[in-house]
Design an enzyme around this catalytic site. Structure first.
Site, short mmCIF file in Angstrom:
data_model
loop_
_atom_site.label_atom_id
_atom_site.label_comp_id
_atom_site.label_asym_id
_atom_site.label_seq_id
_atom_site.Cartn_x
_atom_site.Cartn_y
_atom_site.Cartn_z
N SER A 132 14.13 0.30 5.23
CA SER A 132 13.53 -0.78 6.04
C SER A 132 14.68 -1.39 6.82
CB SER A 132 12.93 -1.85 5.11
OG SER A 132 12.67 -3.04 5.82
N TYR A 145 12.79 -7.81 -2.01
CA TYR A 145 12.72 -6.76 -0.98
C TYR A 145 14.10 -6.60 -0.32
CZ TYR A 145 10.34 -3.82 2.52
OH TYR A 145 9.91 -2.78 3.31
N LYS A 149 16.05 -3.09 -0.93
CA LYS A 149 16.18 -2.21 0.23
C LYS A 149 17.66 -2.01 0.59
CE LYS A 149 11.89 -0.99 0.98
NZ LYS A 149 11.44 0.42 0.98
N1 LIG Z 1 4.94 -1.82 6.96
C1 LIG Z 1 6.12 -2.26 7.31
O1 LIG Z 1 6.22 -3.21 8.13
C2 LIG Z 1 7.38 -1.63 6.77
C3 LIG Z 1 8.59 -1.92 7.42
C4 LIG Z 1 9.76 -1.35 6.92
C5 LIG Z 1 9.71 -0.49 5.84
N2 LIG Z 1 8.51 -0.24 5.23
C6 LIG Z 1 8.54 0.67 4.09
O2 LIG Z 1 7.74 1.78 4.35
C7 LIG Z 1 7.24 2.34 3.13
C8 LIG Z 1 5.74 2.50 3.22
O3 LIG Z 1 5.18 1.21 3.42
P1 LIG Z 1 3.77 0.97 4.11
O4 LIG Z 1 3.95 -0.12 5.09
O5 LIG Z 1 3.16 2.25 4.52
O6 LIG Z 1 3.03 0.37 2.83
P2 LIG Z 1 1.50 0.39 2.39
O7 LIG Z 1 1.43 -0.69 1.37
O8 LIG Z 1 0.61 0.35 3.56
O9 LIG Z 1 1.34 1.82 1.71
C9 LIG Z 1 2.12 2.15 0.62
C10 LIG Z 1 1.48 3.27 -0.18
O10 LIG Z 1 2.33 3.47 -1.30
C11 LIG Z 1 1.56 3.52 -2.48
N3 LIG Z 1 2.36 3.07 -3.61
C12 LIG Z 1 2.68 1.80 -3.96
N4 LIG Z 1 3.41 1.80 -5.07
C13 LIG Z 1 3.58 3.09 -5.42
C14 LIG Z 1 4.24 3.73 -6.50
N5 LIG Z 1 4.85 3.05 -7.45
N6 LIG Z 1 4.22 5.08 -6.54
C15 LIG Z 1 3.58 5.80 -5.59
N7 LIG Z 1 2.91 5.25 -4.57
C16 LIG Z 1 2.92 3.91 -4.49
C17 LIG Z 1 0.37 2.63 -2.21
O11 LIG Z 1 -0.74 2.98 -3.06
C18 LIG Z 1 0.10 2.90 -0.72
O12 LIG Z 1 -0.81 3.99 -0.53
C19 LIG Z 1 7.71 1.39 2.03
O13 LIG Z 1 8.89 1.90 1.43
C20 LIG Z 1 8.01 0.12 2.79
O14 LIG Z 1 8.94 -0.69 2.11
C21 LIG Z 1 7.36 -0.77 5.67
#
Ligand SMILES: NC(=O)c1ccc[n+]([C@@H]2O[C@H](COP(=O)([O-])OP(=O)(O)OC[C@H]3O[C@@H](n4cnc5c(N)ncnc54)[C@H](O)[C@@H]3O)[C@@H](O)[C@H]2O)c1
Length: 257
Positions: A132, A145, A149
Protein backbone atom coordinates in the site's frame (compact mmCIF):
# COMPACT_ATOMS: atom_id res chain seq x y z
CA UNK A 1 2.27 -15.59 -17.05
CA UNK A 2 0.54 -18.91 -17.41
CA UNK A 3 0.13 -20.25 -13.88
CA UNK A 4 -1.02 -17.73 -11.31
CA UNK A 5 -2.23 -17.77 -7.70
CA UNK A 6 -4.00 -14.78 -6.11
CA UNK A 7 -4.93 -14.50 -2.43
CA UNK A 8 -7.75 -12.26 -1.26
CA UNK A 9 -9.22 -12.84 -4.74
CA UNK A 10 -12.83 -13.09 -3.65
CA UNK A 11 -13.24 -9.36 -4.20
CA UNK A 12 -11.55 -6.01 -4.71
CA UNK A 13 -8.03 -5.82 -6.13
CA UNK A 14 -7.45 -9.58 -5.88
CA UNK A 15 -10.51 -10.42 -7.97
CA UNK A 16 -9.44 -7.80 -10.54
CA UNK A 17 -5.95 -9.33 -10.72
CA UNK A 18 -7.41 -12.82 -11.16
CA UNK A 19 -9.68 -11.59 -13.98
CA UNK A 20 -6.87 -9.69 -15.68
CA UNK A 21 -4.43 -12.61 -15.72
CA UNK A 22 -7.17 -15.01 -16.84
CA UNK A 23 -7.97 -12.62 -19.71
CA UNK A 24 -4.33 -12.99 -20.75
CA UNK A 25 -4.79 -16.77 -20.90
CA UNK A 26 -3.48 -17.73 -17.46
CA UNK A 27 -4.93 -20.54 -15.37
CA UNK A 28 -5.64 -18.93 -12.00
CA UNK A 29 -6.02 -20.35 -8.50
CA UNK A 30 -8.40 -17.99 -6.74
CA UNK A 31 -7.93 -18.04 -2.99
CA UNK A 32 -9.87 -16.25 -0.27
CA UNK A 33 -10.79 -16.75 3.35
CA UNK A 34 -14.41 -16.55 2.19
CA UNK A 35 -15.10 -19.74 0.19
CA UNK A 36 -18.23 -18.36 -1.51
CA UNK A 37 -16.38 -15.27 -2.69
CA UNK A 38 -13.47 -17.38 -4.00
CA UNK A 39 -15.94 -19.66 -5.78
CA UNK A 40 -17.70 -16.72 -7.41
CA UNK A 41 -14.53 -15.20 -8.87
CA UNK A 42 -13.25 -18.62 -9.94
CA UNK A 43 -16.53 -19.42 -11.72
CA UNK A 44 -16.26 -16.19 -13.75
CA UNK A 45 -12.83 -17.04 -15.10
CA UNK A 46 -12.83 -20.83 -15.17
CA UNK A 47 -10.34 -20.76 -12.33
CA UNK A 48 -9.80 -23.02 -9.34
CA UNK A 49 -11.17 -21.84 -5.98
CA UNK A 50 -9.23 -22.66 -2.83
CA UNK A 51 -10.44 -21.39 0.55
CA UNK A 52 -7.51 -20.36 2.77
CA UNK A 53 -6.79 -17.95 5.57
CA UNK A 54 -3.65 -16.14 4.42
CA UNK A 55 -2.65 -15.68 8.06
CA UNK A 56 -2.59 -19.43 8.72
CA UNK A 57 0.66 -21.16 7.83
CA UNK A 58 -1.11 -24.49 7.43
CA UNK A 59 -3.69 -23.02 5.04
CA UNK A 60 -0.97 -21.30 2.99
CA UNK A 61 1.10 -24.49 2.78
CA UNK A 62 -1.98 -26.39 1.59
CA UNK A 63 -2.79 -23.64 -0.92
CA UNK A 64 0.69 -23.75 -2.43
CA UNK A 65 0.67 -27.57 -2.62
CA UNK A 66 -2.80 -27.63 -4.17
CA UNK A 67 -1.94 -24.89 -6.69
CA UNK A 68 1.28 -26.65 -7.61
CA UNK A 69 -0.57 -29.91 -8.19
CA UNK A 70 -3.44 -28.33 -10.16
CA UNK A 71 -1.32 -26.00 -12.31
CA UNK A 72 1.81 -28.13 -12.63
CA UNK A 73 3.87 -25.26 -11.18
CA UNK A 74 3.43 -21.59 -10.26
CA UNK A 75 4.91 -18.70 -12.28
CA UNK A 76 3.36 -15.79 -10.36
CA UNK A 77 2.05 -15.68 -6.81
CA UNK A 78 0.07 -12.57 -5.87
CA UNK A 79 0.16 -12.31 -2.08
CA UNK A 80 -2.61 -9.78 -1.97
CA UNK A 81 -4.91 -10.47 1.01
CA UNK A 82 -4.87 -7.65 3.53
CA UNK A 83 -7.01 -6.06 6.22
CA UNK A 84 -7.52 -2.55 7.55
CA UNK A 85 -8.71 -1.64 11.01
CA UNK A 86 -9.07 1.89 12.29
CA UNK A 87 -7.38 2.71 15.55
CA UNK A 88 -4.41 4.03 17.46
CA UNK A 89 -2.11 2.85 20.24
CA UNK A 90 -5.15 1.54 22.12
CA UNK A 91 -6.13 -0.95 19.43
CA UNK A 92 -6.37 -4.23 21.38
CA UNK A 93 -3.39 -6.61 21.18
CA UNK A 94 -5.58 -9.25 19.55
CA UNK A 95 -6.33 -6.88 16.66
CA UNK A 96 -2.66 -5.91 16.30
CA UNK A 97 -1.83 -9.62 16.08
CA UNK A 98 -4.56 -10.35 13.56
CA UNK A 99 -3.55 -7.42 11.33
CA UNK A 100 0.11 -8.44 11.60
CA UNK A 101 -0.84 -12.00 10.69
CA UNK A 102 -2.74 -11.06 7.53
CA UNK A 103 -0.64 -8.09 6.39
CA UNK A 104 2.84 -9.43 7.20
CA UNK A 105 3.08 -13.10 8.20
CA UNK A 106 0.99 -14.16 5.19
CA UNK A 107 3.93 -13.15 2.96
CA UNK A 108 6.39 -14.98 5.21
CA UNK A 109 4.28 -18.17 5.02
CA UNK A 110 3.99 -17.88 1.23
CA UNK A 111 7.75 -17.68 0.84
CA UNK A 112 8.40 -20.53 3.29
CA UNK A 113 6.19 -22.74 1.13
CA UNK A 114 7.30 -21.47 -2.28
CA UNK A 115 11.01 -20.75 -2.15
CA UNK A 116 12.16 -24.37 -1.82
CA UNK A 117 10.37 -24.99 -5.15
CA UNK A 118 11.30 -21.69 -6.76
CA UNK A 119 14.89 -20.76 -5.96
CA UNK A 120 17.49 -21.79 -8.56
CA UNK A 121 14.75 -23.45 -10.63
CA UNK A 122 16.23 -22.09 -13.86
CA UNK A 123 13.16 -19.97 -14.68
CA UNK A 124 12.28 -16.56 -13.22
CA UNK A 125 9.52 -16.75 -10.61
CA UNK A 126 7.46 -13.77 -9.57
CA UNK A 127 6.08 -12.79 -6.20
CA UNK A 128 3.78 -9.77 -6.16
CA UNK A 129 3.14 -8.45 -2.67
CA UNK A 130 0.23 -6.05 -2.33
CA UNK A 131 1.53 -3.51 0.14
CA UNK A 132 0.00 0.00 0.00
CA UNK A 133 1.18 3.58 -0.25
CA UNK A 134 0.79 3.37 3.55
CA UNK A 135 3.89 1.13 3.52
CA UNK A 136 5.92 3.96 1.97
CA UNK A 137 4.21 6.82 3.80
CA UNK A 138 1.60 6.37 6.57
CA UNK A 139 -2.17 6.15 6.97
CA UNK A 140 -3.64 8.62 9.43
CA UNK A 141 -6.22 6.93 11.62
CA UNK A 142 -4.80 3.42 11.50
CA UNK A 143 -1.68 2.61 13.49
CA UNK A 144 -1.92 -1.12 12.71
CA UNK A 145 -2.23 -0.58 8.96
CA UNK A 146 0.68 1.89 8.83
CA UNK A 147 2.97 -0.36 10.86
CA UNK A 148 2.08 -3.67 9.21
CA UNK A 149 2.31 -2.27 5.69
CA UNK A 150 5.76 -0.82 6.47
CA UNK A 151 6.72 -4.30 7.68
CA UNK A 152 5.34 -5.88 4.51
CA UNK A 153 7.40 -3.50 2.39
CA UNK A 154 10.49 -4.22 4.48
CA UNK A 155 9.99 -7.95 3.95
CA UNK A 156 9.54 -7.47 0.20
CA UNK A 157 12.76 -5.40 0.06
CA UNK A 158 14.62 -8.00 2.08
CA UNK A 159 13.46 -10.80 -0.21
CA UNK A 160 14.47 -8.92 -3.32
CA UNK A 161 17.88 -8.00 -1.91
CA UNK A 162 18.51 -11.56 -0.76
CA UNK A 163 17.22 -13.69 -3.64
CA UNK A 164 17.29 -11.60 -6.84
CA UNK A 165 20.29 -13.55 -8.16
CA UNK A 166 18.49 -16.86 -7.56
CA UNK A 167 15.62 -16.27 -9.96
CA UNK A 168 13.13 -14.57 -7.64
CA UNK A 169 11.53 -11.34 -8.86
CA UNK A 170 9.71 -9.58 -6.02
CA UNK A 171 7.48 -6.60 -6.74
CA UNK A 172 5.58 -4.42 -4.27
CA UNK A 173 2.24 -2.97 -5.33
CA UNK A 174 1.67 0.28 -3.44
CA UNK A 175 -1.58 2.02 -4.39
CA UNK A 176 -3.35 4.82 -2.56
CA UNK A 177 -7.16 4.65 -2.69
CA UNK A 178 -8.77 1.89 -4.77
CA UNK A 179 -12.57 1.59 -4.94
CA UNK A 180 -13.13 -1.66 -3.07
CA UNK A 181 -14.97 -2.75 0.08
CA UNK A 182 -11.84 -1.87 2.04
CA UNK A 183 -12.07 1.78 1.04
CA UNK A 184 -15.83 2.14 1.27
CA UNK A 185 -16.31 0.03 4.44
CA UNK A 186 -16.57 1.28 8.00
CA UNK A 187 -12.92 0.73 8.90
CA UNK A 188 -11.62 3.11 6.25
CA UNK A 189 -14.21 5.71 7.24
CA UNK A 190 -13.08 5.30 10.83
CA UNK A 191 -9.49 5.86 9.76
CA UNK A 192 -10.37 9.43 8.76
CA UNK A 193 -8.44 9.15 5.49
CA UNK A 194 -11.20 7.57 3.42
CA UNK A 195 -12.67 10.82 2.09
CA UNK A 196 -9.23 12.02 1.06
CA UNK A 197 -8.26 8.72 -0.56
CA UNK A 198 -11.63 8.43 -2.32
CA UNK A 199 -10.93 11.64 -4.27
CA UNK A 200 -8.15 10.10 -6.34
CA UNK A 201 -9.33 6.50 -6.04
CA UNK A 202 -8.81 4.13 -8.95
CA UNK A 203 -10.95 1.20 -10.03
CA UNK A 204 -9.50 -2.24 -9.17
CA UNK A 205 -9.45 -3.03 -12.90
CA UNK A 206 -7.16 -0.01 -13.52
CA UNK A 207 -4.75 -1.28 -10.88
CA UNK A 208 -4.84 -4.77 -12.40
CA UNK A 209 -4.08 -3.33 -15.84
CA UNK A 210 -0.97 -1.62 -14.50
CA UNK A 211 0.10 -4.78 -12.68
CA UNK A 212 -0.27 -6.84 -15.86
CA UNK A 213 2.08 -4.41 -17.62
CA UNK A 214 4.48 -4.21 -14.66
CA UNK A 215 4.97 -7.96 -14.27
CA UNK A 216 6.47 -7.93 -17.73
CA UNK A 217 9.07 -5.54 -16.32
CA UNK A 218 11.10 -6.03 -13.19
CA UNK A 219 10.72 -2.76 -11.29
CA UNK A 220 10.36 -3.24 -7.55
CA UNK A 221 7.73 -0.60 -6.81
CA UNK A 222 4.46 -0.58 -8.71
CA UNK A 223 2.80 2.78 -8.09
CA UNK A 224 -0.69 3.15 -9.57
CA UNK A 225 -0.76 6.71 -8.16
CA UNK A 226 2.49 8.19 -9.55
CA UNK A 227 2.42 11.12 -7.08
CA UNK A 228 3.28 8.61 -4.33
CA UNK A 229 6.85 8.52 -5.69
CA UNK A 230 7.16 12.25 -5.04
CA UNK A 231 5.70 11.99 -1.50
CA UNK A 232 8.14 9.14 -0.79
CA UNK A 233 11.05 11.29 -1.98
CA UNK A 234 9.90 14.22 0.18
CA UNK A 235 9.60 11.97 3.22
CA UNK A 236 13.15 10.70 2.76
CA UNK A 237 14.64 14.10 1.94
CA UNK A 238 13.03 16.09 4.75
CA UNK A 239 11.23 13.90 7.32
CA UNK A 240 10.47 16.80 9.65
CA UNK A 241 8.74 18.80 6.95
CA UNK A 242 6.86 15.74 5.71
CA UNK A 243 5.69 14.82 9.23
CA UNK A 244 4.67 18.44 9.82
CA UNK A 245 2.49 18.23 6.70
CA UNK A 246 0.94 14.94 7.84
CA UNK A 247 0.15 16.40 11.26
CA UNK A 248 -1.49 19.39 9.59
CA UNK A 249 -3.70 16.95 7.72
CA UNK A 250 -4.54 15.17 11.00
CA UNK A 251 -5.56 18.49 12.56
CA UNK A 252 -7.75 19.09 9.52
CA UNK A 253 -9.52 15.74 10.09
CA UNK A 254 -10.02 16.56 13.78
CA UNK A 255 -11.46 20.01 13.00
CA UNK A 256 -14.04 18.43 10.66
CA UNK A 257 -15.26 15.89 13.25
N1 LIG B 1 -8.57 -0.53 -1.41
C1 LIG B 1 -7.56 0.28 -1.20
O1 LIG B 1 -7.74 1.52 -1.19
C2 LIG B 1 -6.16 -0.26 -1.00
C3 LIG B 1 -5.09 0.64 -1.10
C4 LIG B 1 -3.81 0.17 -0.90
C5 LIG B 1 -3.59 -1.17 -0.66
N2 LIG B 1 -4.66 -2.03 -0.57
C6 LIG B 1 -4.35 -3.43 -0.30
O2 LIG B 1 -4.83 -4.22 -1.34
C7 LIG B 1 -5.12 -5.54 -0.88
C8 LIG B 1 -6.52 -5.93 -1.29
O3 LIG B 1 -7.42 -5.00 -0.70
P1 LIG B 1 -8.86 -4.68 -1.29
O4 LIG B 1 -9.01 -3.21 -1.29
O5 LIG B 1 -9.11 -5.45 -2.52
O6 LIG B 1 -9.71 -5.26 -0.06
P2 LIG B 1 -11.16 -5.91 0.00
O7 LIG B 1 -11.49 -5.83 1.44
O8 LIG B 1 -12.06 -5.30 -1.00
O9 LIG B 1 -10.90 -7.42 -0.44
C9 LIG B 1 -10.04 -8.21 0.28
C10 LIG B 1 -10.32 -9.68 0.05
O10 LIG B 1 -9.42 -10.38 0.90
C11 LIG B 1 -10.12 -11.37 1.61
N3 LIG B 1 -9.44 -11.62 2.88
C12 LIG B 1 -9.48 -10.88 4.02
N4 LIG B 1 -8.74 -11.46 4.97
C13 LIG B 1 -8.22 -12.58 4.42
C14 LIG B 1 -7.38 -13.61 4.91
N5 LIG B 1 -6.95 -13.62 6.16
N6 LIG B 1 -7.03 -14.60 4.07
C15 LIG B 1 -7.47 -14.62 2.80
N7 LIG B 1 -8.30 -13.70 2.28
C16 LIG B 1 -8.65 -12.69 3.08
C17 LIG B 1 -11.52 -10.82 1.80
O11 LIG B 1 -12.47 -11.87 2.02
C18 LIG B 1 -11.74 -10.08 0.47
O12 LIG B 1 -12.32 -10.93 -0.52
C19 LIG B 1 -4.90 -5.49 0.64
O13 LIG B 1 -3.61 -6.00 0.94
C20 LIG B 1 -4.98 -4.02 0.94
O14 LIG B 1 -4.29 -3.69 2.12
C21 LIG B 1 -5.93 -1.61 -0.74
Amino acid sequence: MKRVVVTGAGGGIGAALARRFAADGAKVVVSDINPDAAGKTAAEINGIAVAADAASEEDVRNLVERAHAELGGIDLFCSNAGVLSAGDENTPDQQWERDFGVNVMSHVYVTRALLPKWLDSGEPKRLLITVSAAGLLTLLGSATYSVTKHAALAYAEWLRATYAHRGLIVQALCPQGVRTDMLTGGNARGSGSAALLSEGALEPSEVAELVAASVRENQFLILPHPEVAEYYRLRAADPDRWLGGMNKMQRGFEARK
